[in-house]
Write an enzyme that holds these catalytic residues in place. Sequence first.
Site, PDB file in Angstrom:
ATOM      1  N   CYS A  33      -7.102   0.996   4.392  1.00 17.23           N
ATOM      2  CA  CYS A  33      -7.434   1.032   2.952  1.00 17.23           C
ATOM      3  C   CYS A  33      -7.222  -0.332   2.309  1.00 17.23           C
ATOM      4  O   CYS A  33      -8.154  -1.010   1.928  1.00 17.23           O
ATOM      5  CB  CYS A  33      -6.548   2.065   2.243  1.00 17.23           C
ATOM      6  SG  CYS A  33      -6.677   3.686   2.938  1.00 17.23           S
TER       7      CYS A  33
HETATM    8  N1  SAJ Z   1       2.953  -3.066   1.967  1.00 19.25           N
HETATM    9  C1  SAJ Z   1       3.749  -4.159   1.691  1.00 19.25           C
HETATM   10  N2  SAJ Z   1       4.476  -4.168   0.534  1.00 19.25           N
HETATM   11  C2  SAJ Z   1       4.431  -3.129  -0.353  1.00 19.25           C
HETATM   12  C3  SAJ Z   1       3.604  -2.018  -0.052  1.00 19.25           C
HETATM   13  C4  SAJ Z   1       2.881  -1.997   1.118  1.00 19.25           C
HETATM   14  O1  SAJ Z   1       3.816  -5.118   2.466  1.00 19.25           O
HETATM   15  O2  SAJ Z   1       5.125  -3.196  -1.373  1.00 19.25           O
HETATM   16  C5  SAJ Z   1       2.139  -3.073   3.190  1.00 19.25           C
HETATM   17  C6  SAJ Z   1       2.432  -1.912   4.114  1.00 19.25           C
HETATM   18  O3  SAJ Z   1       3.448  -2.260   5.018  1.00 19.25           O
HETATM   19  C7  SAJ Z   1       1.090  -1.707   4.813  1.00 19.25           C
HETATM   20  C8  SAJ Z   1       0.075  -2.106   3.758  1.00 19.25           C
HETATM   21  O4  SAJ Z   1       0.785  -2.905   2.803  1.00 19.25           O
HETATM   22  O5  SAJ Z   1       0.971  -2.555   5.917  1.00 19.25           O
HETATM   23  C9  SAJ Z   1      -0.567  -0.917   3.060  1.00 19.25           C
HETATM   24  O6  SAJ Z   1       0.485  -0.096   2.666  1.00 19.25           O
HETATM   25  P1  SAJ Z   1       0.257   1.132   1.627  1.00 19.25           P
HETATM   26  O7  SAJ Z   1       1.632   1.577   1.205  1.00 19.25           O
HETATM   27  O8  SAJ Z   1      -0.685   0.753   0.565  1.00 19.25           O
HETATM   28  O9  SAJ Z   1      -0.282   2.271   2.563  1.00 19.25           O
HETATM   29  P2  SAJ Z   1      -1.762   2.704   2.914  1.00 19.25           P
HETATM   30  O10 SAJ Z   1      -2.581   1.623   3.470  1.00 19.25           O
HETATM   31  O11 SAJ Z   1      -1.616   3.945   3.717  1.00 19.25           O
HETATM   32  O12 SAJ Z   1      -2.391   3.011   1.494  1.00 19.25           O
HETATM   33  C10 SAJ Z   1      -2.575   4.323   1.111  1.00 19.25           C
HETATM   34  C11 SAJ Z   1      -3.648   4.237   0.070  1.00 19.25           C
HETATM   35  N3  SAJ Z   1      -4.179   5.548  -0.137  1.00 19.25           N
HETATM   36  C12 SAJ Z   1      -5.503   5.653  -0.285  1.00 19.25           C
HETATM   37  O13 SAJ Z   1      -6.255   4.711  -0.192  1.00 19.25           O
HETATM   38  C13 SAJ Z   1      -6.015   6.995  -0.549  1.00 19.25           C
HETATM   39  C14 SAJ Z   1      -3.100   3.719  -1.243  1.00 19.25           C
HETATM   40  O14 SAJ Z   1      -4.060   3.944  -2.298  1.00 19.25           O
HETATM   41  C15 SAJ Z   1      -1.843   4.426  -1.618  1.00 19.25           C
HETATM   42  O15 SAJ Z   1      -1.359   3.915  -2.870  1.00 19.25           O
HETATM   43  C16 SAJ Z   1      -0.843   4.156  -0.530  1.00 19.25           C
HETATM   44  O16 SAJ Z   1      -1.340   4.834   0.635  1.00 19.25           O
HETATM   45  C17 SAJ Z   1       0.531   4.676  -0.892  1.00 19.25           C
HETATM   46  O17 SAJ Z   1       0.845   4.679  -2.116  1.00 19.25           O
HETATM   47  O18 SAJ Z   1       1.280   4.977   0.025  1.00 19.25           O
END
Ligand code: SAJ
Length: 449
Positions: free
Chosen positions: A274
């Site tokens: 995503c």
């Molecule tokens: N990450 C960081 N720092 C942060 C947050 C995340 O480095 O503060 C990294 C994570 O380790 C990962 C990447 O970013 O590698 C993405 O992390 P994510 O928490 O955004 O997880 P995803 O990719 O599973 O995103 C999903 C998305 N859901 C959809 O697209 C429907 C996102 O919109 C959600 O907000 C997110 O999950 C969530 O909140 O967990």
Amino acid sequence: MSSRDLLLRKIQDRSATVAVVGLGYVGLPLAMEFAKAGFRVIGFDVSQRVVDLLNKGESHIQDVPAADVADMVSRGRFVASTDDAILADADAISIAVPTPLGKTRDPDMSYVQAAASTVAKHSHDGLLVVLESTTYPGTTREVIQPAFTDRGCVIGKDIFLAFSPERVDPGNPVYHTKNTPKVVGGITPACTDVAVALYESCIDTVVRVSSTETAELVKLLENTFRSVNIAMANEMAIVCDKLGVDVWEVIDAAATKPFGFMKFTPGPGIGGHCIPLDPHYLAWKMRGLNYKTRFIDLAGEVNTAMPAYVVTKVAHALNEERKAVNGSRALIVGVAYKRDIDDVRESPALDVIRLLEADGADVVYHDPYVSMIREDNHEWYSVELTAQELARADVVVIVTDHKSIDFQRVVDHASLVVDTRNATAKTIRTQARIVSLSGSSEHAARKPV
Ligand code: SAJ
């Protein structure tokens, strides 16, 4: 009675047949919610393996219990098929197929186009079609709609067309398909009416918006917001490194502000299907309109540069031990793209491994959720996190901080640890020298009492 009113009634009395095209981490949970709401549900997927296991009452999706699938199958509420002719029986069809980026980071719409033609081939008066796949604004109107208007259909009269972004967060213990608010926008008000009615039958909160472009942009805003804020946290890590300040301490203290701040944390880069991809759909669309989306592009640059930044930290840390990366043994702890899941898609760990290997390091990894990774015809298998394995490594690089990993064991047996997630913050400093992503590691681990 108009097609709109007839479809509304069939949704109301659950006599409608609902189909879901694409039975992955979005489509299967959605199909289950429709089935639990009382509809007869058809699941269409191109994978015979997936179709067969679902019809046997099994599940290939971490968040969908096999018992739910078995229950819906046994009640005759759900059937999966690879034969698209079955779609002719559907009154409403949700499309949840992949929207990856191609090699040149341009949208790959092939799955959406294939799904649109397949669905259009079996369309009939009064059919509702909803696209769920994350995509650039205009896709529903420019890619899906022609598949129907080219057949002489009138959108909003014969065919109803809408967009509703998927908001599935794999592994989230709190938010699931049913209790995550669902945004819905149609090509016409009548399209929005029937799409809202369909989703209201099985999702707690449905948010009506005025067009498909609005709904498409909502999802891109959500994920661009995350990408930009994660990039800012990553840049703050580099800033703190240059100032000798611990970025985690700065962020933890800033997060005490009860308003006007939202905590994001730095890391080794961003992974998943995503956040690294979705914002580039918008950037691509705007390039076509001669506008450069600077925030999206800059966030992408900062985030994708993080694996190389981590490898630089590793090289400096080894250098302080009078060791070169070349010939050193590096143990990567955690390779999934985020904690407590098994997905390695776009994981920054793969970049860190690739870069260290390119510099001559001997790389092994441990991840309790990922038994094997295959990259460029090379396979790695997860090693046990034994005292010997930790002691044998010249450097241990913590890339993904799964909760199940005993980081005290890591600092007790490793000699050098590069911690990109602040995972050692609660450990008691014993043997290992700990290098944080930024600044001193004093804050990173408590001294033994
Ligand atoms: N990450 C960081 N720092 C942060 C947050 C995340 O480095 O503060 C990294 C994570 O380790 C990962 C990447 O970013 O590698 C993405 O992390 P994510 O928490 O955004 O997880 P995803 O990719 O599973 O995103 C999903 C998305 N859901 C959809 O697209 C429907 C996102 O919109 C959600 O907000 C997110 O999950 C969530 O909140 O967990």
